[in-house]
Design a protein around this motif. Structure first.
Motif, PDB file in Angstrom:
ATOM      1  N   GLN A  70      10.077 -11.611  12.193  1.00  0.00           N
ATOM      2  CA  GLN A  70       9.859 -10.228  12.659  1.00  0.00           C
ATOM      3  C   GLN A  70       8.532  -9.687  12.124  1.00  0.00           C
ATOM      4  O   GLN A  70       8.185  -9.907  10.960  1.00  0.00           O
ATOM      5  N   ILE A 114      17.055 -14.822  14.102  1.00  0.00           N
ATOM      6  CA  ILE A 114      16.504 -13.806  15.004  1.00  0.00           C
ATOM      7  C   ILE A 114      17.402 -13.657  16.245  1.00  0.00           C
ATOM      8  O   ILE A 114      17.949 -14.639  16.740  1.00  0.00           O
ATOM      9  N   ASN A 134      14.872 -13.435  10.470  1.00  0.00           N
ATOM     10  CA  ASN A 134      14.169 -12.150  10.537  1.00  0.00           C
ATOM     11  C   ASN A 134      13.059 -12.009   9.494  1.00  0.00           C
ATOM     12  O   ASN A 134      11.971 -11.535   9.820  1.00  0.00           O
TER      13      ASN A 134
END
Length: 175
Positions: free
Chosen positions: A19, A82, A15
């Protein structure tokens, strides 16, 4: 013993790197590789080949935070793989503290025990953790395949240089 089995290393698809707006967001190119990485993971799962998720994982006081903002701190959502990627019970999750997946980990033993001869590599960041891991794989004489569509970097020039160096200096196959 002929070492002919394959493994897929999925490097730092976490992440905090992938992200949008995350602390070390590797940019749009990192999100563009997600479908390709998903496909490769499925392909290796179907073939019953080894999949290793290599995961940056730091303590809050890590010296690396002198170079980069705190990221992938152990136990935080940023350190998680993720959600788009399927992790199976048969996969190995390998936490690492430095750029190379070999430094301070048991990756070498895992590859030897499984009689892996060929290692396929996807993930981020091409010029940092991917390149350092590929160099260490080649130093151990593994056949290495790096997928252009499966790696990304926040720095386009560094990405291009890393692919070229992995091919010409390390002898990895870039496909």
């Amino acid at each position: 013993v002929a070492m002919s089995r394959r493994a897929l290393l999925v490097i730092d698809m976490l992440n905090d790197f992938i992200q949008e707006g995350a602390v070390l967001d590797c940019g749009p190119s990192a999100r563009q590789i997600i479908p390709f990485v998903q496909e490769k993971i499925e392909e290796f799962h179907e073939a019953r080949d080894l999949v290793v998720f290599v995961c940056d994982n730091h303590q809050p006081s890590d010296p690396e935070f002198d170079l980069f903002p705190p990221h992938c701190v152990s136990g935080t959502p940023g350190a998680q793989i993720i959600p788009q990627l399927e992790v199976k019970d048969t996969d190995i999750i390998l936490p690492k503290k430095k750029y190379s997946a070999f430094f301070g980990t048991n990756l070498e033993e895992i590859l030897q025990e499984r009689q892996i001869g060929e290692v396929h590599v996807v993930g981020v960041c091409t010029s940092i953790c991917v390149m350092d891991t590929v160099g260490d794989l080649r130093n151990r004489d593994y056949q290495v395949i790096v997928y252009r569509q499966g790696v990304a970097d926040f720095d386009a020039a560094a990405h291009t240089f890393a692919l070229q160096r992995m091919e010409t200096i390390y002898g990895a196959k870039i496909i």
